[in-house]
Design an enzyme around this catalytic site. Structure first.
Site, mmCIF file in Angstrom:
data_model
loop_
_atom_site.group_PDB
_atom_site.id
_atom_site.type_symbol
_atom_site.label_atom_id
_atom_site.label_comp_id
_atom_site.label_asym_id
_atom_site.label_seq_id
_atom_site.Cartn_x
_atom_site.Cartn_y
_atom_site.Cartn_z
ATOM 1 N N THR A 2 24.510 -11.851 -32.529
ATOM 2 C CA THR A 2 23.489 -12.455 -33.384
ATOM 3 C C THR A 2 23.667 -12.126 -34.864
ATOM 4 O OG1 THR A 2 21.992 -10.578 -33.006
ATOM 5 C CG2 THR A 2 21.778 -12.490 -31.546
ATOM 6 N N THR A 16 26.246 -8.729 -28.341
ATOM 7 C CA THR A 16 25.371 -7.895 -27.511
ATOM 8 C C THR A 16 25.156 -8.492 -26.135
ATOM 9 O OG1 THR A 16 24.240 -6.993 -29.446
ATOM 10 C CG2 THR A 16 23.057 -6.875 -27.368
#
Length: 325
Positions: free
Chosen positions: A89, A12
């Site tokens: 993540t 991201t």
């Protein structure tokens, strides 16, 4: 100025919204990330190595090995103070733990990511990246192993798990808490990870290890399927302190008889597993059958450690030693 290397792998932190899809997609390389925080260049001489640009769901053992080799090459250079890895993540904790186990270095290796993409006004990526450089330059960061830093919080690779789907303070370290904090004026560590291990990475593929979940009414079909698929090991995401339903117990016995290593972890976020109960499927019966208990490692952390143990051809007793070390 000291040299810090950024190895970019995607996630991201490297994404912004693509108008065609109306959804975030990977667009940034490492140089683009550094350009988002111009004052970062005042901290160190920064070098970039663009290795991948993948969402972390697409990361796996093949990419772990390539990343480990890349980090090792950079750390072999005397002028490199530390290495930063930008990463998604969702599977960051697995990559971090794999690197922590297979890198033999005293210098900092810092994994960073973002929970919000670059199209959001409060994009957290640049701050996390800035903090990672500061950690690499901190003398206190030596001999801490691979760490994860988001939201100013420093977590040990062995203990860190993603705990929120969207909050920026997503990584937590369970019962034992953060290693330290990145404050505006200083990087401060308040404890060191004492249960560190080094397992040299060998040539060749990592063995297949599957994770099977326990739940009320679970049967043994997924365990049997993992064995038939060629798994060299199975990690049970068991119940409580390491117990499984009766039907899964029978399947675990079948797997062990076929030479498959079985490790018992738990779906419970905190606490360690240990062989306690004496009913079939209870911890004591599983240990007596030859299953190994994972201490306080999560199922995903346990899988990584078991893969490396199997790569070294360890027997059950030696694998148990890895998990108790």
């Amino acid at each position: 100025m000291r040299t810090v290397v950024l190895i970019a792998t995607g996630g991201t932190i490297a994404m912004k919204v693509d108008p065609e899809y109306n959804a975030p997609r990977p667009v940034f390389g490492g140089d683009d990330l550094l350009a988002l925080r111009p004052d970062i260049s005042s901290l160190a001489h920064l070098e970039v190595r663009n290795l991948f640009n993948l969402p972390s769901e697409h990361m796996g053992p093949e990419q772990w090995v390539r990343l480990q080799r890349a980090v090792s090459e950079e750390l072999a250079r005397d002028e490199v103070a530390g290495v930063i890895i930008s990463h998604g993540t969702d599977t960051m904790e697995e990559t971090a733990w794999f690197l922590d186990l297979t890198l033999n270095t005293s210098r900092p290796v810092v994994m960073v990511g973002a929970q919000r993409n670059a199209s959001e006004a409060d994009f957290d990526g640049p701050r996390n990246l800035f903090n990672a450089v500061r950690i690499c330059l901190s003398p206190e960061a030596e001999n801490k192993g691979v760490v994860i830093c988001l939201n100013d919080q420093i977590n040990a690779a062995r203990e860190a798990s993603k705990t929120s789907t969207s909050e920026v303070a997503t990584f937590k370290s369970g019962d034992f808490g953060f290693l330290g904090q990145v404050d505006p004026d200083a990087v401060r560590f308040y404890r060191s990870p004492v249960r560190r291990q080094y397992i040299p990475l060998l040539e060749g593929e990592l063995p297949r290890v599957d994770i099977v979940s326990s739940y009320a009414g679970a049967d043994g079909r997924l365990i049997d399927a993992a064995v038939e698929a060629g798994a060299g090991g199975i990690v049970m995401s068991a119940l409580g302190c390491g117990n499984i339903p009766r039907a899964q117990y029978d399947a675990v016995l079948r797997a062990i008889r076929r030479g498959v290593a079985v490790v018992i972890s738990t779906r419970v976020p905190n606490g360690r597993v240990f062989p306690l109960y004496g009913y079939e499927g209870g911890g004591k019966t599983l240990a007596e059958a030859g299953a190994v208990y994972a201490d306080n490692l999560s199922p995903q952390h346990s899988r990584v450690l078991l893969m490396l143990g199997l790569q070294h051809g360890l027997n059950t007793a030696d694998i148990a030693g890895l998990f108790s070390a």
